[in-house]
Motif scaffolding. Structure first.
Motif, PDB file in Angstrom:
ATOM      1  N   VAL A  46       0.840  -1.211   0.000  1.00  0.00           N
ATOM      2  CA  VAL A  46       0.000   0.000   0.000  1.00  0.00           C
ATOM      3  C   VAL A  46       0.869   1.253   0.000  1.00  0.00           C
ATOM      4  O   VAL A  46       0.620   2.200  -0.753  1.00  0.00           O
ATOM      5  N   ILE A  47       1.891   1.260   0.820  1.00  0.00           N
ATOM      6  CA  ILE A  47       2.780   2.432   0.879  1.00  0.00           C
ATOM      7  C   ILE A  47       3.548   2.598  -0.431  1.00  0.00           C
ATOM      8  O   ILE A  47       3.846   3.729  -0.861  1.00  0.00           O
ATOM      9  N   ASP A  48       3.839   1.498  -1.118  1.00  0.00           N
ATOM     10  CA  ASP A  48       4.537   1.570  -2.410  1.00  0.00           C
ATOM     11  C   ASP A  48       3.773   2.425  -3.420  1.00  0.00           C
ATOM     12  O   ASP A  48       4.369   2.950  -4.367  1.00  0.00           O
ATOM     13  N   GLY A  49       2.476   2.555  -3.211  1.00  0.00           N
ATOM     14  CA  GLY A  49       1.690   3.362  -4.143  1.00  0.00           C
ATOM     15  C   GLY A  49       2.086   4.825  -4.142  1.00  0.00           C
ATOM     16  O   GLY A  49       1.894   5.529  -5.138  1.00  0.00           O
ATOM     17  N   ASP A  50       2.663   5.318  -3.038  1.00  0.00           N
ATOM     18  CA  ASP A  50       3.145   6.699  -2.970  1.00  0.00           C
ATOM     19  C   ASP A  50       4.575   6.715  -3.525  1.00  0.00           C
ATOM     20  O   ASP A  50       5.553   6.632  -2.787  1.00  0.00           O
ATOM     21  N   GLU A 102      12.067  16.962   3.251  1.00  0.00           N
ATOM     22  CA  GLU A 102      11.107  16.598   2.202  1.00  0.00           C
ATOM     23  C   GLU A 102      10.255  15.399   2.623  1.00  0.00           C
ATOM     24  O   GLU A 102       9.052  15.345   2.338  1.00  0.00           O
ATOM     25  N   LEU A 103      10.895  14.438   3.293  1.00  0.00           N
ATOM     26  CA  LEU A 103      10.142  13.272   3.763  1.00  0.00           C
ATOM     27  C   LEU A 103       9.100  13.660   4.800  1.00  0.00           C
ATOM     28  O   LEU A 103       7.978  13.126   4.817  1.00  0.00           O
ATOM     29  N   ALA A 104       9.450  14.588   5.666  1.00  0.00           N
ATOM     30  CA  ALA A 104       8.481  15.056   6.659  1.00  0.00           C
ATOM     31  C   ALA A 104       7.291  15.705   5.972  1.00  0.00           C
ATOM     32  O   ALA A 104       6.128  15.493   6.351  1.00  0.00           O
ATOM     33  N   GLN A 105       7.578  16.506   4.936  1.00  0.00           N
ATOM     34  CA  GLN A 105       6.506  17.164   4.194  1.00  0.00           C
ATOM     35  C   GLN A 105       5.654  16.138   3.449  1.00  0.00           C
ATOM     36  O   GLN A 105       4.443  16.328   3.271  1.00  0.00           O
ATOM     37  N   ALA A 106       6.260  15.036   3.025  1.00  0.00           N
ATOM     38  CA  ALA A 106       5.540  13.985   2.291  1.00  0.00           C
ATOM     39  C   ALA A 106       4.793  13.037   3.220  1.00  0.00           C
ATOM     40  O   ALA A 106       4.108  12.121   2.750  1.00  0.00           O
ATOM     41  N   VAL A 165       3.335   7.497   7.865  1.00  0.00           N
ATOM     42  CA  VAL A 165       2.707   6.810   6.737  1.00  0.00           C
ATOM     43  C   VAL A 165       2.249   5.402   7.119  1.00  0.00           C
ATOM     44  O   VAL A 165       1.199   4.942   6.673  1.00  0.00           O
ATOM     45  N   GLU A 166       3.030   4.699   7.954  1.00  0.00           N
ATOM     46  CA  GLU A 166       2.617   3.350   8.333  1.00  0.00           C
ATOM     47  C   GLU A 166       1.338   3.379   9.157  1.00  0.00           C
ATOM     48  O   GLU A 166       0.459   2.528   8.980  1.00  0.00           O
ATOM     49  N   THR A 213      -4.447   2.394   9.291  1.00  0.00           N
ATOM     50  CA  THR A 213      -5.817   2.871   9.536  1.00  0.00           C
ATOM     51  C   THR A 213      -6.705   2.610   8.336  1.00  0.00           C
ATOM     52  O   THR A 213      -7.855   2.171   8.472  1.00  0.00           O
ATOM     53  N   ILE A 214      -6.193   2.887   7.135  1.00  0.00           N
ATOM     54  CA  ILE A 214      -6.967   2.661   5.916  1.00  0.00           C
ATOM     55  C   ILE A 214      -7.253   1.177   5.729  1.00  0.00           C
ATOM     56  O   ILE A 214      -8.392   0.781   5.421  1.00  0.00           O
ATOM     57  N   LEU A 215      -6.247   0.348   5.927  1.00  0.00           N
ATOM     58  CA  LEU A 215      -6.444  -1.092   5.760  1.00  0.00           C
ATOM     59  C   LEU A 215      -7.435  -1.640   6.782  1.00  0.00           C
ATOM     60  O   LEU A 215      -8.266  -2.504   6.453  1.00  0.00           O
ATOM     61  N   ASP A 216      -7.380  -1.125   7.999  1.00  0.00           N
ATOM     62  CA  ASP A 216      -8.352  -1.536   9.005  1.00  0.00           C
ATOM     63  C   ASP A 216      -9.765  -1.155   8.576  1.00  0.00           C
ATOM     64  O   ASP A 216     -10.701  -1.948   8.696  1.00  0.00           O
TER      65      ASP A 216
END
Length: 639
Positions: free
Chosen positions: A84-88, A116-120, A125-126, A131-134
């Motif tokens: 799921v995270i790979d989609g970003d 940049e990672l903080a902004q992204a 993200v995990e 939460t989405i998967l739940d």
């Protein structure tokens, strides 16, 4: 904003859109609706730049991040949450660059990439993915399972989770509820209501559109027509527009009369139960909105079954499961003609397992399962689409069922399911999921069942076919058990709801709004049992057994009265149709010429005869209704 300017587009020789225009402003949430095959998915491909228009332009801001749901899922060994995270891809690219910078010990670059990672959103993200998967129905344990372990439907949920996780300015969702159950649909609604970008979705779920869209873009006669508001608002606007135009409006009067009769009958017997009252409101709304569906190509209904034994099915202390895994215990259920049961419950609690037992696909591990000798089963489940003969046509499928029927009769019947002309003779193999689902339903209806078991029957069906199915189910005389994520269908055809939860099957006293509240608040089953379930869950075992016996006895007692009502209503429908034909003939001015005086006199006499008959049948209906009410009151008083 998105601007669709006078576009024309064809696939092969078929013109899908011609001189079509629409505008979608930033922040709007729009549902793209229209019958299957009208070009909705192609319009998505045009917006994504995957296809080109023949004429006109599709303008999308170049800086917009467009996200849609992938249609394919590789059988990868990546864990569900990592997939799921790979989609970003932007986030993953930054993480890769950070690893390279850390290896090269580039301090400034490392600091820059962390910013940049903080902004992204990399550092939570995990948690967001979990939460989405739940919300989409995955358990905590499944988050670490490899993608290859999941079935096709669950992989589509992973693709949906990818799309929801990715930052986007424009989110394109094509039938996002198709592989979801009701609790996941409810969660997705709440998620989309909080979405801050621009949403364009394709859906055939009225309730879902109502909760998520504030604009409707309708594909009508190769054009795009935009309506402000949700789906209910669209139906009102379209109905009013068609009334003003008076396009084939009179064709709908017979259906409206039927619906009026159905509402009146239901009102007369309805208790103060919340679900009964909400259903009456929904049915009354349907009457006013019938013109919005008057150009539907679907015309079908259930014929009266050959017999209606009572009870059709009896379940006593049933235990169900697979091997050592027990899914349901102590299931007690009697199905008699007129039973209209909707099964509610979270994914994996056993709704489909119970349906499989009733359909004879699964044997009980314990308990007594009794199927009446005269029971004729009509079973719909998604896997049955694969049992169709890929080389045979819809016509041949029916000819195999009924060798005595004429080809023309069968073609006329198939026309009600929108298999016209060559479509009735085409092989099944290249058909879409929606066409296969319609054929399975056509085969089911043709066999005149007295017990319907429907497990997600609306998947792949467009809005007009769902509307036609709803009307057909309302006139069905046998028993029905329905599992569906389509709340409009559940609310319109079910008179009772049962909650399947924690290995139990128990009556649910609330309506679908109550069930939605339960899902969103994640109430514990014990709390729900106290407030929303029948007292059969809390009383002694003997009390539960006695209540079930009384319910079955009451249904059996009232069945003859309901049959009389049904017969009277059928006669009223026929007489009203005959009177409408008489009125149409009397509207012919030539009938009043001197040479037609004899014919006019005969028609007037026939009208008087039909009116008298109608009055007598209506009186019989009222007497039957009064007898039903009295019998019900007497039973309640003595029990």
């Amino acid at each position: 904003m998105i601007q669709i300017q006078a576009i024309s587009f064809r696939r092969g020789t078929k013109h899908l859109l011609q001189d079509a225009s629409a505008t979608l402003f930033a922040g709007h949430r729009a549902a793209l609706i229209g019958r299957n095959g009208c070009g909705k998915s192609s319009l998505f491909a045009l917006i994504r730049g995957e296809l080109e228009v023949d004429e006109g332009e599709v303008l999308v801001p170049s800086q917009w991040r467009i996200v849609s749901v992938a249609q394919e899922t590789p059988a990868t060994s990546r864990s569900a949450i990592d997939y799921v995270i790979d989609g970003d891809r932007h986030l993953r690219q930054l993480q890769t660059e950070l690893a390279v910078a850390e290896k090269a010990e580039q301090g400034d670059e490392i600091a820059h990439l962390h910013a940049e990672l903080a902004q992204a959103g990399a550092y939570d993200v995990e948690a967001r993915a979990a939460t989405i998967l739940d919300g989409l129905g995955f358990s905590q344990q499944q988050l670490t399972h490899p993608v290859s372990d999941f079935s096709g439907g669950w992989r589509m949920r992973l693709n949906l989770a990818q799309a929801l996780l990715c930052p986007s300015d424009l989110l394109l969702l094509d039938e996002p509820t198709n592989h979801l159950d009701l609790d996941a649909v409810i969660w997705l609604e709440k998620w989309l209501q909080r979405y801050e970008g621009t949403l364009l979705l394709i859906s055939h779920d009225k309730a879902f559109i109502d909760q998520t869209a504030n604009h409707i873009i309708s594909v009508e006669q190769q054009s795009l027509v935009t309506y402000t508001g949700n789906y209910s608002s669209y139906e009102k606007q379209r109905a009013e527009r068609l009334r003003l135009q008076d396009i084939e409006y009179q064709k709908q009067q017979q259906k409206i009369d039927h619906l009026n009769s159905f509402i009146t009958r239901f009102k007369a017997k309805a208790s103060k139960a919340k679900q009964a009252q909400s259903r009456i409101k929904q049915l009354e709304k349907m009457e006013a909105l019938m013109p919005a569906h008057q150009d539907s190509s679907f015309r079908f209904g259930f014929s009266a079954p050959a017999s209606l034994p009572s009870p059709l099915v009896g379940l006593e202390d049933i235990a169900l499961g697979y091997g050592e895994h027990r899914v349901l215990e102590e299931v007690k259920l009697n199905l008699v003609p007129g039973s209209r049961i909707g099964l509610l419950g979270r994914n994996g609690q056993g709704k489909s397992t119970l349906i499989k037992l009733l359909a004879g696909e699964l044997a009980p591990q314990l308990g007594s399962f009794t199927l009446s000798q005269g029971c004729t089963l009509g079973y719909f489940a998604q896997h049955q689409l694969e049992t169709l003969d890929p080389e045979a046509s819809p016509l041949l499928h029916l000819q195999r069922l009924d060798k005595k029927a004429t080809e023309q009769d069968l073609r006329n019947y198939l026309g009600g399911f929108d298999f016209h002309g060559d479509a009735a003779l085409a092989p099944v193999a290249p058909m879409s999921g929606g066409e296969k689902a319609r054929l399975v339903l056509a085969i089911l209806v043709y066999q005149k069942p007295n017990l319907l078991l429907l497990d997600e029957p609306t998947n792949h069906l467009d809005l007009e076919m769902r509307h036609a199915l709803t009307l057909a189910l309302q006139t069905f005389e046998g028993a029905m058990v329905l599992v569906s994520h389509d709340r409009f269908l559940l609310g319109a055809v079910c008179e009772e709801f049962y909650l399947v939860d924690q290995q139990k099957v128990a009556p649910f006293k609330g309506d679908l709004d109550d069930y939605k509240s339960w899902i969103l608040s994640k109430q514990t089953p014990s709390t729900v049992t106290h407030d929303s379930l029948s007292s059969t869950d809390t009383g002694p075992k003997e009390n539960r057994k006695e209540q079930k016996r009384l319910e079955a006895e009451k249904r059996k007692l009232l069945h003859p009265f309901k049959q009389l009502l049904s017969q009277a209503e059928s006669q009223m429908d026929k007489l009203n149709l005959a009177l409408a034909d008489i009125e149409n003939r009397l509207a012919d001015n030539s009938l009043y010429l001197d040479e037609n005086k004899t014919e006019l006199t005969g028609i007037i006499a026939k009208r008087a005869e039909l009116s008298q008959s109608l009055e007598e049948v209506e009186m019989a209906w009222m007497e039957a209704q009064e007898a039903l009410d009295n019998a019900e009151a007497d039973f309640d008083a003595t029990s």
